[in-house]
Design a protein around this motif. Structure first.
Motif, PDB file in Angstrom:
ATOM      1  N   ALA A 510       0.820  -1.205   0.000  1.00  0.00           N
ATOM      2  CA  ALA A 510       0.000   0.000   0.000  1.00  0.00           C
ATOM      3  C   ALA A 510       0.854   1.255   0.000  1.00  0.00           C
ATOM      4  CB  ALA A 510      -0.948  -0.007   1.198  1.00  0.00           C
ATOM      5  N   PHE A 511       1.878   1.277   0.864  1.00  0.00           N
ATOM      6  CA  PHE A 511       2.659   2.490   1.057  1.00  0.00           C
ATOM      7  C   PHE A 511       4.150   2.220   0.864  1.00  0.00           C
ATOM      8  CE2 PHE A 511      -1.203   2.996   3.653  1.00  0.00           C
ATOM      9  CZ  PHE A 511      -1.721   4.122   3.031  1.00  0.00           C
ATOM     10  N   ALA A 512       4.884   3.291   0.632  1.00  0.00           N
ATOM     11  CA  ALA A 512       6.305   3.163   0.312  1.00  0.00           C
ATOM     12  C   ALA A 512       7.086   2.486   1.421  1.00  0.00           C
ATOM     13  CB  ALA A 512       6.891   4.543   0.016  1.00  0.00           C
ATOM     14  N   ASP A 513       6.779   2.799   2.696  1.00  0.00           N
ATOM     15  CA  ASP A 513       7.582   2.234   3.781  1.00  0.00           C
ATOM     16  C   ASP A 513       7.481   0.712   3.822  1.00  0.00           C
ATOM     17  OD1 ASP A 513       4.972   2.254   4.631  1.00  0.00           O
ATOM     18  OD2 ASP A 513       5.387   3.041   6.627  1.00  0.00           O
ATOM     19  N   GLU A 514       6.321   0.155   3.405  1.00  0.00           N
ATOM     20  CA  GLU A 514       6.187  -1.302   3.349  1.00  0.00           C
ATOM     21  C   GLU A 514       7.126  -1.875   2.287  1.00  0.00           C
ATOM     22  OE1 GLU A 514       1.556  -2.148   4.473  1.00  0.00           O
ATOM     23  OE2 GLU A 514       1.963  -1.320   2.482  1.00  0.00           O
ATOM     24  N   GLY A 515       7.172  -1.232   1.134  1.00  0.00           N
ATOM     25  CA  GLY A 515       8.065  -1.693   0.064  1.00  0.00           C
ATOM     26  C   GLY A 515       9.520  -1.539   0.430  1.00  0.00           C
ATOM     27  N   ILE A 516       9.862  -0.428   1.092  1.00  0.00           N
ATOM     28  CA  ILE A 516      11.255  -0.205   1.509  1.00  0.00           C
ATOM     29  C   ILE A 516      11.691  -1.288   2.484  1.00  0.00           C
ATOM     30  CG2 ILE A 516      12.753   1.365   2.822  1.00  0.00           C
ATOM     31  CD1 ILE A 516      11.064   3.678   1.601  1.00  0.00           C
ATOM     32  N   SER A 517      10.806  -1.653   3.409  1.00  0.00           N
ATOM     33  CA  SER A 517      11.121  -2.717   4.364  1.00  0.00           C
ATOM     34  C   SER A 517      11.420  -4.028   3.646  1.00  0.00           C
ATOM     35  CB  SER A 517       9.947  -2.892   5.335  1.00  0.00           C
ATOM     36  OG  SER A 517      10.183  -3.964   6.215  1.00  0.00           O
ATOM     37  N   LEU A 518      10.647  -4.336   2.618  1.00  0.00           N
ATOM     38  CA  LEU A 518      10.879  -5.571   1.856  1.00  0.00           C
ATOM     39  C   LEU A 518      12.199  -5.501   1.094  1.00  0.00           C
ATOM     40  CD1 LEU A 518       7.313  -6.334   0.404  1.00  0.00           C
ATOM     41  CD2 LEU A 518       8.404  -7.305   2.440  1.00  0.00           C
ATOM     42  N   LYS A 519      12.482  -4.370   0.461  1.00  0.00           N
ATOM     43  CA  LYS A 519      13.743  -4.226  -0.261  1.00  0.00           C
ATOM     44  C   LYS A 519      14.926  -4.325   0.696  1.00  0.00           C
ATOM     45  CE  LYS A 519      12.566  -3.648  -4.619  1.00  0.00           C
ATOM     46  NZ  LYS A 519      12.999  -4.594  -5.675  1.00  0.00           N
ATOM     47  N   ASN A 520      14.803  -3.702   1.861  1.00  0.00           N
ATOM     48  CA  ASN A 520      15.882  -3.785   2.858  1.00  0.00           C
ATOM     49  C   ASN A 520      16.052  -5.218   3.366  1.00  0.00           C
ATOM     50  OD1 ASN A 520      16.469  -1.072   2.683  1.00  0.00           O
ATOM     51  ND2 ASN A 520      15.212  -0.488   4.446  1.00  0.00           N
ATOM     52  N   GLY A 521      14.987  -6.001   3.289  1.00  0.00           N
ATOM     53  CA  GLY A 521      15.059  -7.408   3.692  1.00  0.00           C
ATOM     54  C   GLY A 521      15.612  -8.310   2.611  1.00  0.00           C
ATOM     55  N   GLY A 522      15.966  -7.740   1.459  1.00  0.00           N
ATOM     56  CA  GLY A 522      16.602  -8.528   0.410  1.00  0.00           C
ATOM     57  C   GLY A 522      15.693  -8.984  -0.707  1.00  0.00           C
ATOM     58  N   ILE A 523      14.434  -8.531  -0.731  1.00  0.00           N
ATOM     59  CA  ILE A 523      13.508  -8.945  -1.790  1.00  0.00           C
ATOM     60  C   ILE A 523      13.929  -8.321  -3.114  1.00  0.00           C
ATOM     61  CG2 ILE A 523      11.130  -8.819  -2.601  1.00  0.00           C
ATOM     62  CD1 ILE A 523      11.552 -10.766  -0.291  1.00  0.00           C
ATOM     63  N   GLN A 524      14.029  -9.140  -4.148  1.00  0.00           N
ATOM     64  CA  GLN A 524      14.437  -8.683  -5.481  1.00  0.00           C
ATOM     65  C   GLN A 524      13.263  -8.534  -6.439  1.00  0.00           C
ATOM     66  OE1 GLN A 524      17.747  -7.920  -6.130  1.00  0.00           O
ATOM     67  NE2 GLN A 524      17.949  -8.267  -3.926  1.00  0.00           N
ATOM     68  N   LEU A 525      12.124  -9.106  -6.112  1.00  0.00           N
ATOM     69  CA  LEU A 525      10.961  -9.007  -6.993  1.00  0.00           C
ATOM     70  C   LEU A 525      10.549  -7.549  -7.188  1.00  0.00           C
ATOM     71  CD1 LEU A 525       8.588 -11.821  -5.655  1.00  0.00           C
ATOM     72  CD2 LEU A 525       9.672 -11.765  -7.892  1.00  0.00           C
ATOM     73  N   PRO A 526       9.983  -7.209  -8.355  1.00  0.00           N
ATOM     74  CA  PRO A 526       9.424  -5.862  -8.515  1.00  0.00           C
ATOM     75  C   PRO A 526       8.261  -5.659  -7.542  1.00  0.00           C
ATOM     76  CG  PRO A 526       8.904  -7.239 -10.415  1.00  0.00           C
ATOM     77  CD  PRO A 526       9.870  -8.016  -9.587  1.00  0.00           C
ATOM     78  N   ILE A 527       8.203  -4.469  -6.941  1.00  0.00           N
ATOM     79  CA  ILE A 527       7.189  -4.163  -5.932  1.00  0.00           C
ATOM     80  C   ILE A 527       6.419  -2.920  -6.365  1.00  0.00           C
ATOM     81  CG2 ILE A 527       6.763  -3.540  -3.523  1.00  0.00           C
ATOM     82  CD1 ILE A 527       9.384  -4.990  -2.812  1.00  0.00           C
ATOM     83  N   MET A 528       5.115  -3.043  -6.498  1.00  0.00           N
ATOM     84  CA  MET A 528       4.264  -1.907  -6.835  1.00  0.00           C
ATOM     85  C   MET A 528       3.728  -1.283  -5.546  1.00  0.00           C
ATOM     86  SD  MET A 528       0.668  -1.694  -8.936  1.00  0.00           S
ATOM     87  CE  MET A 528       1.267  -2.597 -10.346  1.00  0.00           C
ATOM     88  N   VAL A 529       3.823   0.031  -5.447  1.00  0.00           N
ATOM     89  CA  VAL A 529       3.262   0.777  -4.326  1.00  0.00           C
ATOM     90  C   VAL A 529       1.926   1.339  -4.779  1.00  0.00           C
ATOM     91  CG1 VAL A 529       3.621   2.636  -2.669  1.00  0.00           C
ATOM     92  CG2 VAL A 529       5.594   1.336  -3.533  1.00  0.00           C
ATOM     93  N   LEU A 530       0.822   0.864  -4.190  1.00  0.00           N
ATOM     94  CA  LEU A 530      -0.495   1.173  -4.719  1.00  0.00           C
ATOM     95  C   LEU A 530      -1.042   2.519  -4.259  1.00  0.00           C
ATOM     96  CD1 LEU A 530      -0.319  -2.135  -4.761  1.00  0.00           C
ATOM     97  CD2 LEU A 530      -2.726  -1.907  -5.321  1.00  0.00           C
ATOM     98  N   ASN A 531      -0.636   3.002  -3.098  1.00  0.00           N
ATOM     99  CA  ASN A 531      -1.178   4.269  -2.592  1.00  0.00           C
ATOM    100  C   ASN A 531      -0.046   5.234  -2.235  1.00  0.00           C
ATOM    101  OD1 ASN A 531      -3.600   2.813  -2.676  1.00  0.00           O
ATOM    102  ND2 ASN A 531      -3.463   2.290  -0.509  1.00  0.00           N
ATOM    103  N   PRO A 532       0.843   5.549  -3.152  1.00  0.00           N
ATOM    104  CA  PRO A 532       1.999   6.366  -2.773  1.00  0.00           C
ATOM    105  C   PRO A 532       1.603   7.830  -2.538  1.00  0.00           C
ATOM    106  CG  PRO A 532       1.982   6.034  -5.139  1.00  0.00           C
ATOM    107  CD  PRO A 532       0.841   5.219  -4.603  1.00  0.00           C
TER     108      PRO A 532
END
Length: 814
Positions: A510-532
């Motif tokens: 939903a929000f950028a901070d959720e995606g940032i947390s996943l990227k910082n955790g090592g996730i390589q998949l593309p991540i869409m932020v739906l409510n930026p």
């Protein structure tokens, strides 16, 4: 195992296509993601309703795999590897296992039943392993695929097999019988598990007994219906609590301190033994083990001494939060070569850090010499890119030089005394040890300390639900999975890791901070932020997230930042409002949108999407179709005007099921992944993912007229036994679920919630339940389900799931 591939294809009746018939095969695999696949692996490309491993053959060849069993050779691969082409790859795997089993001649115990087979297998392994080199099914590998993989692990040093067979419907057991070929059979408890695959109990018993149609002896609890279907020529070795004509009559049970003493008659003599359990299921499982020991002619003293040491069986790999930002994979109750391979694959699928440590005890019952065993273990460790090995035990210490970056200790106590100097931080740690090493003490040291309420997440169930919905998709339709709101309350990063392992196409947050947390955790998949929010655009760019753009204001704001940063073709996603009226471009501004994007090189429209308002309610079918038609019309116009071919997607979980003709290029799976459907018929096919559990803190008896909790909202009308549970509304349990509306489950019985739910506690009625302090409590899971709770509280399952507090520890397991 060491076989030439040229000797395998006649066994399978396969057509050989390749250039190296002398290739040596020393292992078999069905998992394209395993790092253990190599040049001498024979890979069976299984194709089921949800997945087809043929899609991954090209990648496997690139990673060094040279030998495949396939139903067809994937395009562009014909001259790059050895292929054994068969009609059905699963049948070929079973054929291969049956042939491999025929190469060995030693006692094999086959186990089946509705309940208890895994526990009996693990207990027999414990009871018999001092005298045999045992090969057994790892964990509960008892399926049409699991049984072949278990049998293929046999080697020349083994002299006793323990294999379990599980079935869910007719026409399955005959295949497993040919693979296991048991010389001794054990039928455990026949209950209601998996009843849905059979017309009645009689059909179920008949099917299960097919495992023993060529077995000389069958051990089971005396039962007239079982007697009816035991194969002619099979000797029945029976036991009973009520029938004195059986071989072993169990005539008395005494409840001992934290255990039970059982008295039995065998060959005219009365004997006894004690086990550290009191529940009926454990008593029956222990008697099955007793029967096997009697069949092998163990003396009474040995039976008594070993039975007294039986233990609870942990059948799950658990993922836990550790100290110093570590992730723990707890497999602290077994240490054998086959289960190590499974645990290392699981480690790879759940690693949250690049640094990986394995804490490993001496390995038992491999059937190999120590030199050969630890050479194989070393190769496993290398293939899985393990950074550090901590060995515990005298044997593994002696082979320390086989491993790089390895430190060893002779026992667990020595490890614990050195714990402070070992520097555990920012790593994923697999803890795998034989029970005698008491590695639970190591888990305790490394585990993050939280309170006793936990949300258990079944990763197998998530994989199952994912595959259920994938099976509904048309070929080449991509899949986005929503992991917003902390993975619907289940844990975003851990679930994202599993989804990445399954190679889905997109994650949605939903929000950028959720995606940032996943990227910082090592996730390589593309991540869409739906409510930026516009203020998050810089962070989105920095962390390579992909924003949904839903307004002209947002588009211009993003373009301004993109140009400042000299971006080229940065992916964005255009949201259309087709009737939800929440976010998105309405049809009357599409010309302005096209004008703003025409000729723009800073961004690239990666996808166009919309959201359905009524996909779960077919009463609004016409409205839903009007949304889809408007989406098709407007998105087509954008594509034509901009000369682009982005991914188009409008369907959510309910849409996948209710509007299969409108999948476009991608669908978005949300609540369905977590085991919840709006359709009662579909719900039956989904597996429960999350179980919110706690324990009983205290039990008291409240006399007539006394009250419980704030506001005296419950007053006892009879002497009432009350249990206090350490979970409350601060943990996410709605106060509306109290005052007799809701219940928890204790010992498989409903315990009504008394009075008001407190911030950190609730009280429940256990007057009719035989329970003690420390017993487990299910707040939701199989019963009550989140859907039941939501229905009673006039809300939706989403709210129940996402309300669970972050202070509740998540435990992930397989």
């Amino acid at each position: 195992m060491s076989l030439l591939i040229k000797n395998i294809f006649p066994i399978l009746g396969a057509q050989y296509v390749g250039n190296d018939p002398e290739a040596i095969i020393d292992t078999v695999s069905i998992d394209s993601r395993s790092l253990q696949n190599g040049a001498h692996t024979l890979f069976f490309a299984l194709a089921g309703p949800n997945n087809d491993a043929h899609f991954f053959v090209k990648d496997l060849i690139a990673n060094g795999v040279c030998n495949f069993v396939v139903s067809h050779i994937p395009e562009g691969c014909a001259d790059q590897a050895n292929f054994l082409v068969v009609e059905d790859t699963l049948h070929a795997l079973q054929q291969f296992a049956a042939y491999y089993r025929s190469l060995f001649n030693f006692p094999v115990i086959g186990l089946t039943g509705s309940n208890g087979k895994t526990i009996v297998k693990e207990w027999l392994n414990f009871l018999l392993s001092p005298d045999f080199n045992v090969i057994r099914s790892p964990k509960s590998y008892n399926s049409q695929v699991g049984v072949p993989l278990s049998v293929i692990a046999i080697n020349e040093k083994h002299n006793l097999g323990l294999f379990e067979a599980g079935i869910s419907t007719i026409a399955e057991m005959e295949k497993l019988e040919k693979i296991i070929r048991p010389s001794i059979g054990i039928l455990t408890n026949i209950g209601s598990s998996h009843d849905e695959g059979f017309v009645n109990l009689e059909e179920k018993i008949k099917e299960k007994l097919l495992l023993f149609k060529h077995t000389p002896v069958l051990i089971y609890q005396k039962n007239d219906l079982v007697d009816k279907y035991v194969a002619p020529g099979t000797k029945a070795f029976t036991w009973s609590f009520v029938d004195e004509t059986v071989d072993v009559f169990v005539f008395k049970k005494e409840v001992a301190n934290q255990g039970s003493k059982l008295y039995y008659k065998y060959k005219g003599n009365s004997q006894e033994f004690t086990i550290p359990f009191q529940d009926q299921a454990s008593l029956e499982n222990a008697i099955s083990c007793l029967m096997a020991m009697l069949y092998f002619e163990y003396d009474t003293a040995t039976i008594q001494s070993r039975m007294a040491l039986l233990f609870p069986v942990e059948m799950r790999l658990k993922v836990k939060n550790g100290i110093n930002n570590c992730t723990l994979i707890d497999d602290s109750y077994s240490s054998d070569f086959q289960s190590l391979k499974i645990a290392l694959d699981f480690l790879e699928s759940q690693k949250q850090y690049q640094k990986k440590t394995v804490i490993l005890s001496d390995i038992f019952q491999s059937g190999l010499s120590n030199e050969e065993l630890y050479s194989k273990v070393s190769k496993l460790i290398v293939s899985n890119n393990i950074n550090r090995v901590i060995g515990i035990g005298k044997t593994i210490s002696a082979f320390k030089e086989q491993f790089t970056n390895c430190i060893t200790f002779e026992d667990t106590a020595q490890f614990i005394s050195s714990f402070e100097s070992l520097d555990f931080a920012n790593e994923t740690i697999l803890i795998k040890g034989a029970r005698s090493f008491q590695f639970e003490e190591i888990v305790y040291l490394l585990e993050e300390k939280t309170h006793e309420t936990v949300l258990e997440i079944n990763l197998n169930a998530i994989s199952y639900n994912l595959n259920f919905f994938k099976s509904k998709l048309k070929p080449n339709v991509k899949l986005m999975v929503m992991v917003k709101a902390f993975g619907y309350g289940s844990g975003g990063l851990e679930i994202a890791k599993l989804l990445e392992h399954h190679k889905i196409d997109y994650l949605g947050v939903a929000f950028a901070d959720e995606g940032i947390s996943l990227k910082n955790g090592g996730i390589q998949l593309p991540i869409m932020v739906l409510n930026p929010e516009n203020t998050s655009f810089s962070a989105i760019i920095q962390h390579q997230l992909e924003p949904e753009i839903y307004s002209l204001k947002g588009l211009h704001a993003f373009l301004k930042i993109a140009k400042q940063k000299n971006l080229k073709h940065f992916p964005i996603h255009i949201k259309l409002d087709t009737g939800m009226h929440r976010l998105g471009f309405e049809e009357n501004v599409i010309d302005e949108l096209i004008a703003a994007l025409k000729g723009e090189e800073a961004v690239e429209v990666r996808s166009i999407l919309s959201h359905m308002a009524t996909s779960d309610d077919l009463k609004h079918y016409d409205f839903a179709v009007s949304q889809i038609e408007l989406f098709d019309k407007v998105s087509s116009k954008i594509m034509k005007e901009l000369a682009i071919t982005p991914i188009r997607h409008i369907l959510n979980t309910s849409g996948i099921s209710n509007f299969p003709d409108f999948q476009f290029d991608m669908v978005r799976l949300g609540i369905g992944l977590y085991g919840v459907s709006n359709d009662a018929a579909e719900q039956k096919y989904l597996e429960n993912v999350g179980t919110l559990k706690s324990v009983i803190s205290q039990i008291r008896t409240v006399p007539v007229g006394q009250s419980v909790g704030y506001g005296r909202r419950f007053v006892a009308q009879r002497p009432t036994t009350v249990a206090t549970i350490p979970i409350g509304y601060a943990d996410g349990v709605s106060r509306a679920w109290g005052n007799g509306v809701g219940f928890v489950t204790i010992k498989d019985k409903k315990a009504s919630i008394l009075g008001s739910i407190c911030m950190d506690m609730m009280m429940v009625d256990v007057t009719e339940i035989d329970c003690t302090e420390g017993d487990a409590v299910v707040v939701f899971g199989e019963s009550p389900t989140v859907s039941e709770i939501a229905h009673k509280l006039h809300t939706i399952p989403y709210e129940i799931l996402t309300s669970i507090s972050q202070r509740v520890k998540r435990v992930f397991y397989r």
